[in-house]
Design an enzyme around this catalytic site. Sequence first.
Site, PDB file in Angstrom:
ATOM      1  N   GLU A 121       0.852  -1.262  -0.071  1.00 55.25           N
ATOM      2  CA  GLU A 121      -0.024  -0.175   0.102  1.00 55.25           C
ATOM      3  C   GLU A 121       0.848   1.249   0.026  1.00 55.25           C
ATOM      4  O   GLU A 121       1.870   1.314   0.673  1.00 55.25           O
ATOM      5  CB  GLU A 121      -0.949  -0.279   1.375  1.00 55.25           C
ATOM      6  CG  GLU A 121      -1.835   1.198   1.533  1.00 55.25           C
ATOM      7  CD  GLU A 121      -2.825   1.065   2.600  1.00 55.25           C
ATOM      8  OE1 GLU A 121      -3.650   1.653   2.731  1.00 55.25           O
ATOM      9  OE2 GLU A 121      -2.226   0.270   3.644  1.00 55.25           O
ATOM     10  N   LYS A 128      -9.471   2.843  -2.465  1.00 55.51           N
ATOM     11  CA  LYS A 128      -9.577   2.286  -1.006  1.00 55.51           C
ATOM     12  C   LYS A 128     -11.051   2.811  -0.493  1.00 55.51           C
ATOM     13  O   LYS A 128     -11.160   4.019  -0.449  1.00 55.51           O
ATOM     14  CB  LYS A 128      -8.640   2.428   0.018  1.00 55.51           C
ATOM     15  CG  LYS A 128      -8.690   1.744   1.381  1.00 55.51           C
ATOM     16  CD  LYS A 128      -7.437   1.996   2.184  1.00 55.51           C
ATOM     17  CE  LYS A 128      -7.608   1.302   3.383  1.00 55.51           C
ATOM     18  NZ  LYS A 128      -6.039   1.519   4.165  1.00 55.51           N
ATOM     19  N   CYS A 152      -5.502  -2.908   1.987  1.00 58.65           N
ATOM     20  CA  CYS A 152      -5.242  -3.173   3.322  1.00 58.65           C
ATOM     21  C   CYS A 152      -6.830  -3.032   4.095  1.00 58.65           C
ATOM     22  O   CYS A 152      -7.257  -4.313   4.291  1.00 58.65           O
ATOM     23  CB  CYS A 152      -4.556  -1.646   3.927  1.00 58.65           C
ATOM     24  SG  CYS A 152      -3.844  -1.922   5.370  1.00 58.65           S
TER      25      CYS A 152
END
Length: 283
Positions: free
Chosen positions: A44, A116, A149
């Site tokens: 990430e 995200k 994540c």
Amino acid sequence: MSETLVACCALAPRIGEVEANRETTCAAIAAAAAQGARVVVLPELASSGYVFRDAGEALALAEPADGPTVSAWAALAAEHDLVVVGGFCERDPEGRLRNSAVLIDGARGVRAVYRKVHLWDAEKLIFEPGDQPPPVVETPVGRIAVMVCYDLELPEWVRLAALAGADLLCVPVNWPAMPLSAGPRPAGERPGEVIRAQAFAGVNRMFIAVAGRVGAERGVDWVGGTVIVDADGHPLAGPSDDVHEGVLAAACALGDARRKRISEHNDVLADRRPELYGPLAGR
């Protein structure tokens, strides 16, 4: 479907050093390719580092999806006939900051940019969350999904990728050690993040490849946890520690993810009864 060598790169990006991080990620991609990898996963925010002082610092380090970092990854993907998944600090076409991951197919270039959706902690002060489900892209090696994540902590989100037919879920992560809600990890116990990746791989019968960062950054330590998990939930490589950079690789029979049956009378997707799951769907 033959076995595919999947590689996950545990790296230590340096906050603010975009050019150095680009060189590090490109070297890792090349090293994975030299091992015979067909899929390479990077952490990430590998382009920028993670622990930003504020949104202004992040904006100064952000790049568009056709910027120098993604372009360099795409060139290596084309040169080595790879699928590359990597996290980067994105300035989107409207100028908004995104915590993003790109999926690049060496033969066709950028296939997906995922923003995200589930932001972690201070990310909510910096990034605009995405609003699209995890993409599932048909590639020469199989159907590959992408998320970032904390997205992996939400079982409903992982299930979406499985329902869309993903063989392999690639997840760039930066897992901080000891979040506020947790005490010290018991000696000998795997990080909870790794355990959840194993569980979600098994309950969805889907491979999961996690690439995490290492090395302290502005007082934050990391779990590490780079790992490649098979469709039964067993680690094929890793989990890595929180210190050492390197490339973990494993041969993955991705076709196993298309067999959802776990007994004569059970199938992990067909056995679902969504008509009873109203609260899980927010209804």
